[in-house]
Design a protein around this motif. Structure first.
Motif, PDB file in Angstrom:
ATOM      1  N   LEU A   1       0.799  -1.220   0.000  1.00 13.73           N
ATOM      2  CA  LEU A   1       0.000   0.000   0.000  1.00 13.73           C
ATOM      3  C   LEU A   1       0.828   1.264   0.000  1.00 13.73           C
ATOM      4  O   LEU A   1       0.451   2.257  -0.610  1.00 13.73           O
ATOM      5  CB  LEU A   1      -1.021   0.006   1.123  1.00 13.73           C
ATOM      6  N   GLN A   2       1.959   1.241   0.677  1.00 15.95           N
ATOM      7  CA  GLN A   2       2.776   2.453   0.713  1.00 15.95           C
ATOM      8  C   GLN A   2       3.294   2.815  -0.669  1.00 15.95           C
ATOM      9  O   GLN A   2       3.389   3.998  -1.019  1.00 15.95           O
ATOM     10  CB  GLN A   2       3.950   2.308   1.687  1.00 15.95           C
ATOM     11  N   VAL A   3       3.619   1.828  -1.485  1.00 16.75           N
ATOM     12  CA  VAL A   3       4.160   2.141  -2.808  1.00 16.75           C
ATOM     13  C   VAL A   3       3.082   2.354  -3.870  1.00 16.75           C
ATOM     14  O   VAL A   3       3.381   2.780  -4.980  1.00 16.75           O
ATOM     15  CB  VAL A   3       5.124   1.028  -3.309  1.00 16.75           C
TER      16      VAL A   3
ATOM     17  N   PRO B   1      -5.742   0.928  -4.487  1.00 20.25           N
ATOM     18  CA  PRO B   1      -5.947  -0.474  -4.855  1.00 20.25           C
ATOM     19  C   PRO B   1      -7.160  -1.117  -4.185  1.00 20.25           C
ATOM     20  O   PRO B   1      -7.572  -0.719  -3.097  1.00 20.25           O
ATOM     21  CB  PRO B   1      -4.659  -1.148  -4.391  1.00 20.25           C
ATOM     22  N   THR B   2      -7.701  -2.095  -4.852  1.00 24.80           N
ATOM     23  CA  THR B   2      -8.743  -2.942  -4.289  1.00 24.80           C
ATOM     24  C   THR B   2      -8.057  -4.080  -3.539  1.00 24.80           C
ATOM     25  O   THR B   2      -6.850  -4.302  -3.702  1.00 24.80           O
ATOM     26  CB  THR B   2      -9.600  -3.557  -5.406  1.00 24.80           C
ATOM     27  N   ALA B   3      -8.815  -4.826  -2.750  1.00 27.32           N
ATOM     28  CA  ALA B   3      -8.252  -5.982  -2.049  1.00 27.32           C
ATOM     29  C   ALA B   3      -7.683  -6.967  -3.073  1.00 27.32           C
ATOM     30  O   ALA B   3      -6.586  -7.500  -2.904  1.00 27.32           O
ATOM     31  CB  ALA B   3      -9.334  -6.654  -1.196  1.00 27.32           C
ATOM     32  N   GLU B   4      -8.429  -7.168  -4.120  1.00 31.35           N
ATOM     33  CA  GLU B   4      -8.012  -8.079  -5.177  1.00 31.35           C
ATOM     34  C   GLU B   4      -6.679  -7.663  -5.804  1.00 31.35           C
ATOM     35  O   GLU B   4      -5.804  -8.494  -6.028  1.00 31.35           O
ATOM     36  CB  GLU B   4      -9.100  -8.115  -6.263  1.00 31.35           C
ATOM     37  N   SER B   5      -6.497  -6.365  -6.059  1.00 28.30           N
ATOM     38  CA  SER B   5      -5.261  -5.950  -6.714  1.00 28.30           C
ATOM     39  C   SER B   5      -4.080  -6.005  -5.749  1.00 28.30           C
ATOM     40  O   SER B   5      -2.950  -6.284  -6.154  1.00 28.30           O
ATOM     41  CB  SER B   5      -5.414  -4.573  -7.353  1.00 28.30           C
ATOM     42  N   VAL B   6      -4.335  -5.772  -4.461  1.00 24.17           N
ATOM     43  CA  VAL B   6      -3.276  -5.957  -3.467  1.00 24.17           C
ATOM     44  C   VAL B   6      -2.870  -7.430  -3.447  1.00 24.17           C
ATOM     45  O   VAL B   6      -1.679  -7.763  -3.433  1.00 24.17           O
ATOM     46  CB  VAL B   6      -3.747  -5.525  -2.054  1.00 24.17           C
ATOM     47  N   TYR B   7      -3.867  -8.281  -3.504  1.00 22.20           N
ATOM     48  CA  TYR B   7      -3.639  -9.730  -3.512  1.00 22.20           C
ATOM     49  C   TYR B   7      -2.743 -10.127  -4.685  1.00 22.20           C
ATOM     50  O   TYR B   7      -1.747 -10.830  -4.517  1.00 22.20           O
ATOM     51  CB  TYR B   7      -4.989 -10.430  -3.588  1.00 22.20           C
ATOM     52  N   GLU B   8      -3.099  -9.670  -5.878  1.00 18.34           N
ATOM     53  CA  GLU B   8      -2.318 -10.017  -7.074  1.00 18.34           C
ATOM     54  C   GLU B   8      -0.865  -9.575  -6.934  1.00 18.34           C
ATOM     55  O   GLU B   8       0.057 -10.315  -7.243  1.00 18.34           O
ATOM     56  CB  GLU B   8      -2.943  -9.382  -8.325  1.00 18.34           C
ATOM     57  N   LYS B   9      -0.701  -8.347  -6.468  1.00 17.11           N
ATOM     58  CA  LYS B   9       0.642  -7.798  -6.312  1.00 17.11           C
ATOM     59  C   LYS B   9       1.468  -8.577  -5.283  1.00 17.11           C
ATOM     60  O   LYS B   9       2.600  -9.013  -5.537  1.00 17.11           O
ATOM     61  CB  LYS B   9       0.524  -6.324  -5.889  1.00 17.11           C
ATOM     62  N   VAL B  10       0.867  -8.812  -4.123  1.00 18.98           N
ATOM     63  CA  VAL B  10       1.574  -9.449  -3.013  1.00 18.98           C
ATOM     64  C   VAL B  10       1.883 -10.915  -3.313  1.00 18.98           C
ATOM     65  O   VAL B  10       2.913 -11.452  -2.896  1.00 18.98           O
ATOM     66  CB  VAL B  10       0.735  -9.320  -1.721  1.00 18.98           C
ATOM     67  N   LYS B  11       0.987 -11.531  -4.063  1.00 18.26           N
ATOM     68  CA  LYS B  11       1.120 -12.961  -4.339  1.00 18.26           C
ATOM     69  C   LYS B  11       2.387 -13.290  -5.127  1.00 18.26           C
ATOM     70  O   LYS B  11       2.935 -14.388  -4.998  1.00 18.26           O
ATOM     71  CB  LYS B  11      -0.114 -13.439  -5.118  1.00 18.26           C
TER      72      LYS B  11
ATOM     73  N   MET C   1     -14.579  -1.660  -2.859  1.00 21.62           N
ATOM     74  CA  MET C   1     -13.754  -1.075  -1.800  1.00 21.62           C
ATOM     75  C   MET C   1     -12.376  -0.686  -2.297  1.00 21.62           C
ATOM     76  O   MET C   1     -11.709  -1.471  -2.965  1.00 21.62           O
ATOM     77  CB  MET C   1     -13.514  -2.097  -0.703  1.00 21.62           C
ATOM     78  N   ARG C   2     -11.959   0.493  -1.899  1.00 22.50           N
ATOM     79  CA  ARG C   2     -10.634   0.984  -2.251  1.00 22.50           C
ATOM     80  C   ARG C   2      -9.900   1.316  -0.974  1.00 22.50           C
ATOM     81  O   ARG C   2     -10.488   1.845  -0.042  1.00 22.50           O
ATOM     82  CB  ARG C   2     -10.764   2.257  -3.094  1.00 22.50           C
ATOM     83  N   PHE C   3      -8.594   1.077  -0.958  1.00 23.57           N
ATOM     84  CA  PHE C   3      -7.794   1.361   0.224  1.00 23.57           C
ATOM     85  C   PHE C   3      -6.802   2.462  -0.081  1.00 23.57           C
ATOM     86  O   PHE C   3      -6.260   2.540  -1.188  1.00 23.57           O
ATOM     87  CB  PHE C   3      -7.124   0.081   0.718  1.00 23.57           C
ATOM     88  N   ASP C   4      -6.602   3.303   0.901  1.00 25.37           N
ATOM     89  CA  ASP C   4      -5.929   4.576   0.665  1.00 25.37           C
ATOM     90  C   ASP C   4      -4.915   4.853   1.771  1.00 25.37           C
ATOM     91  O   ASP C   4      -5.278   4.994   2.931  1.00 25.37           O
ATOM     92  CB  ASP C   4      -7.010   5.672   0.657  1.00 25.37           C
ATOM     93  N   PRO C   5      -3.632   4.897   1.410  1.00 23.75           N
ATOM     94  CA  PRO C   5      -2.600   5.171   2.427  1.00 23.75           C
ATOM     95  C   PRO C   5      -2.507   6.642   2.806  1.00 23.75           C
ATOM     96  O   PRO C   5      -1.775   6.979   3.734  1.00 23.75           O
ATOM     97  CB  PRO C   5      -1.316   4.701   1.747  1.00 23.75           C
ATOM     98  N   MET C   6      -3.206   7.523   2.078  1.00 19.63           N
ATOM     99  CA  MET C   6      -3.129   8.940   2.444  1.00 19.63           C
ATOM    100  C   MET C   6      -4.163   9.256   3.512  1.00 19.63           C
ATOM    101  O   MET C   6      -5.364   9.181   3.278  1.00 19.63           O
ATOM    102  CB  MET C   6      -3.337   9.837   1.223  1.00 19.63           C
TER     103      MET C   6
END
Ligand SMILES: [Mn+2]
Ligand SMILES: [Mn+2]
Ligand SMILES: [Zn+2]
Ligand SMILES: [Zn+2]
Lengths: 137, 137
Positions: free
Chosen positions: A28-30, A35-45, A79-84
């Motif tokens: 999330l910081q980068v 991102p959506t939960a799904e896109s975080v998942y894809e990236k982290v995976k 849902m969208r997640f936001d580090p700001m």
DNA sequence: TGTCAGCTAATAATCATTCCTATTTGAGAA
DNA sequence: TTCTCAAATAGGAATGATTATTAGCTGACA
């Protein structure tokens, strides 16, 4: 360094430090987008193939509760997640589907002042957010 | 009278007049809140037990396309349908979960003017909507 | 070193919405 | 009035995002 910062941030938010939390935190910081939960998942995976989507959801939710992230629902209901963390608005690009940050203290003040001067009957404003739709000029 | 008005409105929007369309149309005209497809279904079903939820969704979508209704996604991601066509904002009551209309031409002008004077880099504003959260005072 | 609360992975369940299709309807042609 | 056909509907299946459940794992701490 990033690892230590992440560790520090997670622990001081009251959560136990785990590998999964660290990689989600860093993802999330980068992220420039929201991102959506799904896109975080894809990236982290990529680097952590055994992580589960449920863990992503739970971790993101924990971060929101701990005040490390914010979340919002976009215009199609995802849902969208936001580090700001600071108050800001979002620009919805109708052409590219991107959602970019728009931080404007002047606008915040303007709106705040407006609603102080123009009270709404039987309603106490707690939170204002402006949704701005448009496209690349 | 209501029937004739509904019939007229539906036909002049280019849609064929049917019983289902009429009852959905009327359900929305009398609604003060911003009903979901499901709540329209529950309401309409009382007098029309054989109507299907799919028909409600399709009818609402047709009305939106025909310009008879507007729709938006609420803060939890559920579709809401709105018979008020003029530009307006919504008050989200965090205590009662209600969504009420807030029409304020002064605010609309203020925002419009603000974004004319303060252009956003490489972005052309097409639509502005303010989400106002708060509670009964 | 053993314990236990808290995490995680895997999977099932839920909820809103969309899709599919057989059947029905009704406006206009004959 | 009767016939015809495109459009509309009912009912149910499918989808996509999210949440719930649960059995096993892990790591801080006694
Ligand atoms: Mn959905
Ligand atoms: Mn959903
Ligand atoms: Zn943001
Ligand atoms: Zn409204």
């Amino acid at each position: 360094m990033t690892v230590e910062t992440a560790k520090k941030r997670i622990i001081e938010s009251g959560l136990k430090f785990t590998h999964q939390r660290m990689v989600v935190y860093n993802a999330l910081q980068v992220s420039a987008d929201h991102p959506t939960a799904e896109s975080v998942y894809e990236k982290v995976k990529e680097a952590n193939p055994s992580i589960s989507l449920g863990t992503i959801y739970k971790t993101l939710e924990n971060f929101v509760r701990a005040g490390i992230l914010k979340k919002f629902t976009d215009d199609v209901g995802v849902m969208r997640f936001d580090p700001m963390l600071e108050t800001h608005s979002h620009l919805y690009f109708t052409d590219t589907q991107e959602i970019k940050d728009y931080k404007d203290p002047g606008l915040v003040l303007l709106l705040k002042k407006y609603f102080e001067e123009n009270q709404i009957d039987n309603f106490e404003v707690e939170e204002l957010s402006l949704v701005i739709k448009g496209k690349t000029k």
